[in-house]
Design an enzyme around this catalytic site. Structure first.
Site, PDB file in Angstrom:
ATOM      1  N   PRO A 113     -30.046  79.645 -75.522  1.00  0.00           N
ATOM      2  CA  PRO A 113     -29.044  78.737 -74.959  1.00  0.00           C
ATOM      3  C   PRO A 113     -29.463  77.279 -74.823  1.00  0.00           C
ATOM      4  CG  PRO A 113     -30.046  80.005 -73.205  1.00  0.00           C
ATOM      5  CD  PRO A 113     -30.656  80.515 -74.476  1.00  0.00           C
ATOM      6  N   CYS A 114     -30.689  76.928 -75.188  1.00  0.00           N
ATOM      7  CA  CYS A 114     -31.113  75.562 -74.862  1.00  0.00           C
ATOM      8  C   CYS A 114     -30.341  74.499 -75.630  1.00  0.00           C
ATOM      9  CB  CYS A 114     -32.613  75.378 -75.028  1.00  0.00           C
ATOM     10  SG  CYS A 114     -33.201  75.623 -76.701  1.00  0.00           S
TER      11      CYS A 114
END
Lengths: 289, 170
Positions: B126-127
């Site tokens: 998700p970064c």
């Protein structure tokens, strides 16, 4: 930049556990071991990871005439039938799986008996290991997540030079405190800025989901929260008050690196001094004796 | 129309609202498998028929990154998990395979413990999601000098339309 001479982070870095690695006996026979194979003992750093020891363990058992020609990634470990998550630090796995309370009257279960497997990797229970690369990826992923929690972005970690980023991992696997902490210090001290959130994961027994919620280090009035405040906030049934209970042995306790930290310590201090190399506080909560 | 307070990030409450709206939309749509809401229970795996494999997709809120994360696993008809290579060849679009494999732990498909099931699941890290959701809106027209942002109603659908096809969500 030289690493800060902090006796606490040094003691945590130097902490080790004697581990006794034994072969699964049915596998041993299937893999050509002719006689009983003596177990292999390692004094493993609590802050290390099992995949970093796999090739050494493998070499020992192969030298003892085990006919194994597979990948290091096929090798896995279990304790009492439970596969060990290789992406968790060794010290965390010990605290979690033994459930040993340092305030109990009995001595800790050491050496820690761990079974080594060379076959039947449980792909439904364990993340597939590509041995050392995957461990490094996980490790850096945790460091990035810690940075994100502290600052709301991963800029700090991403702005480290490639050299510095590599130095974190190199320092860890080569057990070089100065190498690791000279870079990590910058991440953890965060230029003296109060972090937005504390990187913390809380583990309960019986395979409970890991508790990872964004924890602010201060209350609405800007007062610093203690470890007790945080545990009371996250687990109010187990910690009805932020202060230590009257009946210490019956009360649940937090355990990290094999010790019970005092509830009065500020959570920011705990985050900077008691964290694992991946920058997280991995706290196991053990229930009353 | 409700807007996220701190776009592109969602609070857990905003995620709950966005996800439930998304589920309603998917139930009304006739051209896709409807999504369902599961509250932390253990999930049964529906066995596939012979010769097919099943893919389970889970949209889960990341408390650290404050965005949704796509977790998934693929099973053969006998219940065994597909291997890493089988996932790439069966789910990932052929044109994207090299990009993803070389993306390192940022964009690659890697494994992680499912947050509530505690079993290994594949997931898209998700970064980069916040950056993705910001770039989606900065490409659209400015409206009276106020940057349009995506509402809670549209958030999941927009996000999924970008990350989903990479791993076989139509």
């Amino acid at each position: 930049m030289t690493a800060p001479q902090n006796p606490i982070t040094r003691a945590i870095w130097d902490g080790t556990l004697p581990i006794k690695f034994s072969l699964d006996s049915t596998e041993a026979a299937a893999l050509g071991a002719k006689a009983i194979v003596e177990p292999y003992f390692i004094e493993a750093p609590r802050c290390s990871y099992f995949p970093l020891w796999t090739s050494q363990i493998r070499k020992y058992f192969v030298d003892m005439a085990l006919n194994f020609i597979g990948d290091d990634a096929d090798i896995w470990y279990d304790v009492d039938g439970t596969p060990l998550k290789w992406h968790y630090p060794i010290g965390l796995l010990y605290d979690l799986h033994t459930g040993y309370r340092p305030d109990s009257n009995s001595p800790p279960p050491l050496p820690w008996p761990v079974t080594v497997h060379f076959k039947n990797f449980p792909t439904d229970k364990l993340i597939r290991a590509q041995a050392i690369d995957a461990t490094q990826d996980f490790f850096m992923s945790m460091i990035k997540e810690a940075d994100f929690l502290r600052n709301g972005s991963t800029k700090k970690v991403m702005n480290l030079s490639k050299n510095d980023q590599t130095q974190l991992w190199d320092g860890l696997w080569s057990k070089n405190y100065d190498r690791f902490w000279s870079v990590n210090y910058r991440l953890v001290i965060n230029d003296g800025q109060m972090p937005k959130h504390i990187p913390i994961r809380i583990y309960l027994p019986d395979n409970c989901p890991v508790i990872q919620e964004p924890i602010s280090p201060v209350d609405e009035n800007g007062n610093q929260l203690t470890l007790g405040d945080v545990l009371h906030q996250v687990l109010p049934e187990l910690f009805p008050s932020p202060l230590p209970s009257e009946n210490a042995s019956a009360a649940p306790v937090p355990v990290i690196h094999g010790i019970i930290p005092q509830l009065e310590i500020p959570i920011v201090w705990a985050s900077q001094n008691l964290c694992y190399p991946d920058n997280f506080l991995h706290i196991v909560v053990l229930l009353g004796i | 129309m409700s807007l996220p307070d701190n776009y592109p990030f969602l609070t857990r409450k905003e995620f709950d609202i966005a996800a439930k709206l998304f589920i309603e939309q998917s139930k009304r749509s006739s051209d896709e498998e409807p999504w369902s809401w599961v509250e932390h229970e253990s999930l049964p795996t529906v066995p596939a028929s012979e010769g097919y494999f099943t893919v389970d997709y889970h949209i889960i809120y990341s408390t650290s990154y404050k965005v949704p994360v796509l977790y998934f696993n693929a099973y053969n008809s006998d219940g065994t998990l597909l291997t890493n290579d089988e996932i790439y060849s069966n789910l990932v679009h052929p044109l994207k395979q090299n990009d993803i494999k070389s993306a390192g732990f940022h964009g690659a498909i890697s494994q992680q413990d499912h947050p509530t099931l505690l079993l290994p699941f594949y997931y898209l890290h998700p970064c980069e999601t916040a950056t993705l959701m910001t770039s989606i809106v900065s490409d659209s027209k400015m409206n009276n000098n106020k940057l349009q942002i995506i509402s809670l109603e549209g958030y999941i659908r927009s996000w999924l339309s970008f990350v989903g096809p990479v791993v076989g969500v139509k």
